[in-house]
Every structure is written in structure tokens, then in C-alpha cells.
Enzyme design. Structure first.
Site, PDB file in Angstrom:
ATOM      1  CG  ASP A  30      -2.036   0.994   1.138  1.00 57.90           C
ATOM      2  OD1 ASP A  30      -3.203   0.560   1.080  1.00 57.90           O
ATOM      3  OD2 ASP A  30      -1.758   2.217   1.114  1.00 57.90           O
ATOM      4  CD  GLN A  93     -14.513  -0.942  -3.052  1.00 59.65           C
ATOM      5  OE1 GLN A  93     -15.706  -1.169  -2.883  1.00 59.65           O
ATOM      6  NE2 GLN A  93     -13.738  -1.679  -3.818  1.00 59.65           N
ATOM      7  CD  GLU A  94     -10.664   7.189  -0.181  1.00 62.61           C
ATOM      8  OE1 GLU A  94      -9.510   7.196  -0.670  1.00 62.61           O
ATOM      9  OE2 GLU A  94     -11.002   7.844   0.819  1.00 62.61           O
ATOM     10  CG  HIS A  99      -8.362  -2.759  -2.361  1.00 59.18           C
ATOM     11  ND1 HIS A  99      -9.325  -2.159  -3.156  1.00 59.18           N
ATOM     12  CD2 HIS A  99      -8.282  -2.012  -1.251  1.00 59.18           C
ATOM     13  CE1 HIS A  99      -9.794  -1.085  -2.545  1.00 59.18           C
ATOM     14  NE2 HIS A  99      -9.175  -0.973  -1.376  1.00 59.18           N
TER      15      HIS A  99
HETATM   16  P1  AMP Z   1      -9.929   1.855  -0.160  1.00 55.15           P
HETATM   17  O1  AMP Z   1     -10.346   3.028   0.662  1.00 55.15           O
HETATM   18  O2  AMP Z   1     -10.339   0.559   0.487  1.00 55.15           O
HETATM   19  O3  AMP Z   1     -10.371   1.951  -1.596  1.00 55.15           O
HETATM   20  O4  AMP Z   1      -8.359   1.842  -0.086  1.00 55.15           O
HETATM   21  C1  AMP Z   1      -7.515   2.119  -1.151  1.00 55.15           C
HETATM   22  C2  AMP Z   1      -6.106   1.836  -0.663  1.00 55.15           C
HETATM   23  O5  AMP Z   1      -5.262   1.866  -1.803  1.00 55.15           O
HETATM   24  C3  AMP Z   1      -5.561   2.869   0.336  1.00 55.15           C
HETATM   25  O6  AMP Z   1      -5.029   2.190   1.452  1.00 55.15           O
HETATM   26  C4  AMP Z   1      -4.472   3.590  -0.474  1.00 55.15           C
HETATM   27  O7  AMP Z   1      -3.378   3.982   0.327  1.00 55.15           O
HETATM   28  C5  AMP Z   1      -4.068   2.537  -1.481  1.00 55.15           C
HETATM   29  N1  AMP Z   1      -3.531   3.056  -2.739  1.00 55.15           N
HETATM   30  C6  AMP Z   1      -4.036   4.056  -3.500  1.00 55.15           C
HETATM   31  N2  AMP Z   1      -3.294   4.233  -4.617  1.00 55.15           N
HETATM   32  C7  AMP Z   1      -2.287   3.330  -4.549  1.00 55.15           C
HETATM   33  C8  AMP Z   1      -1.174   3.013  -5.376  1.00 55.15           C
HETATM   34  N3  AMP Z   1      -0.944   3.670  -6.540  1.00 55.15           N
HETATM   35  N4  AMP Z   1      -0.335   2.030  -4.998  1.00 55.15           N
HETATM   36  C9  AMP Z   1      -0.549   1.363  -3.857  1.00 55.15           C
HETATM   37  N5  AMP Z   1      -1.587   1.598  -3.014  1.00 55.15           N
HETATM   38  C10 AMP Z   1      -2.438   2.576  -3.352  1.00 55.15           C
END
Ligand code: AMP
Ligand code: ZN
Length: 139
Positions: A30, A93-94, A99
Site C-alpha cells: 500500500d 472503499q475509494e 483489494h
Molecule cells: P480503499 O479506501 O479501500 O479503496 O483503499 C484504497 C487503498 O489503496 C488505500 O489504502 C491507499 O493507500 C491505497 N492506494 C491508492 N493508490 C495506490 C497506489 N498507486 N499504490 C498502492 N496503493 C495505493
């Protein structure tokens, strides 16, 4: 899917700290880690939630989750793990590409158990809720 960051990581368009890969699944660190070794496991194919993905692909995602835990045990040596998925905007979830978060946990790391992410105790008896859910499998 176009414009999906995790699709771009899966197809190599976007760089990541990849730590493990199989034919259909990839694991990487992450970018904003909540603990040393905070890892994400994703299917290479786009899908937002477990219900959108085929059973065999979900099985592969969780097989990889297990393998990554083994790698983290050998390298980061945590005391425990919190493993979880945010499914849908209301859960936080963003990125709408499934994941699995693997968060290494340590004694006294200040974290909480996964059940503590929400405090919305039902007003209804749990037996009523259980019968509603059981009825759903009759359809
Ligand atoms: P979510 O809120 O569950 O969608 O979490 C998205 C996760 O993806 C967060 O923990 C971010 O830090 C991580 N994230 C976003 N962009 C990247 C990236 N390019 N590489 C690795 N992790 C990422
Ligand atoms: Zn995607």
C-alpha cells in the site's frame, strides 16, 4: 477498466512495490501504509466486490493472501494480522477494484480489532435478523 488505478497496476502501466504474483492475482505494498508491510492483494481482472467476481478467482485471491502472510511472517515478523476488505463507498472503499488489505499488527501498536470500525448495534433482536437472512436463501 479504463481509469482504474489498480487495473493499471495489474497491467504494469502504473508502478507498484510488487511482492507476489500469480496468473490472475497480484500483491503489492500500500502506498500509504498503516503499518510496516501493509499489503494489498487484488485480482488482475476488474471487479468491485466479491459478489462481482467468479468463485475460482476469489479462491486465488485468498490463496495469495495466505502466501503473502507467510512472506510477511518471514520478513516483517508481525505478532498478528488484520485482514479486511472495504466493499462499497459506505464502507470507505475509494478504489472500486477489490483489494484485500493485509495489515501486520504488533503488540501495543495502538490499533483496534476490525469490529471496532463501526458502532451501529442493531435495535432488533439478532434472532429476527437471522430469520430474515435465512429466508433470503429460500429464494
Ligand atoms: P480503499 O479506501 O479501500 O479503496 O483503499 C484504497 C487503498 O489503496 C488505500 O489504502 C491507499 O493507500 C491505497 N492506494 C491508492 N493508490 C495506490 C497506489 N498507486 N499504490 C498502492 N496503493 C495505493
Ligand atoms: Zn480495476
Amino acid at each position: 477498466m479504463e481509469d482504474c488505478i489498480f487495473c493499471k497496476i495489474a497491467n504494469g502501466e502504473l508502478e507498484s512495490e510488487k511482492i507476489y504474483e500469480t496468473e490472475n492475482v497480484i500483491a503489492f505494498l500500500d502506498i500509504n501504509p498503516k503499518a510496516p508491510g501493509h499489503s494489498l492483494v487484488i485480482p488482475k481482472k476488474h471487479g468491485k466486490t466479491l459478489t462481482e467476481l467468479e468463485d475460482e478467482l476469489i479462491a486465488e485471491v485468498f490463496r495469495v493472501t495466505k502466501e503473502v502472510e507467510k512472506l510477511l511472517n518471514r520478513s516483517i515478523k508481525p505478532d498478528a494480522f488484520t485482514v479486511g476488505i472495504n466493499e462499497g463507498e459506505a464502507s470507505g472503499q475509494e478504489i472500486p477494484h477489490l483489494h484485500v488489505n493485509i495489515i501486520p499488527r504488533f503488540e501495543d501498536d495502538g490499533g483496534v480489532p476490525i469490529q471496532a470500525v463501526v458502532n451501529n448495534s442493531p435495535k432488533e433482536e439478532i434472532s429476527n435478523i437471522a430469520s430474515k437472512i435465512r429466508k433470503a436463501s429460500e429464494k
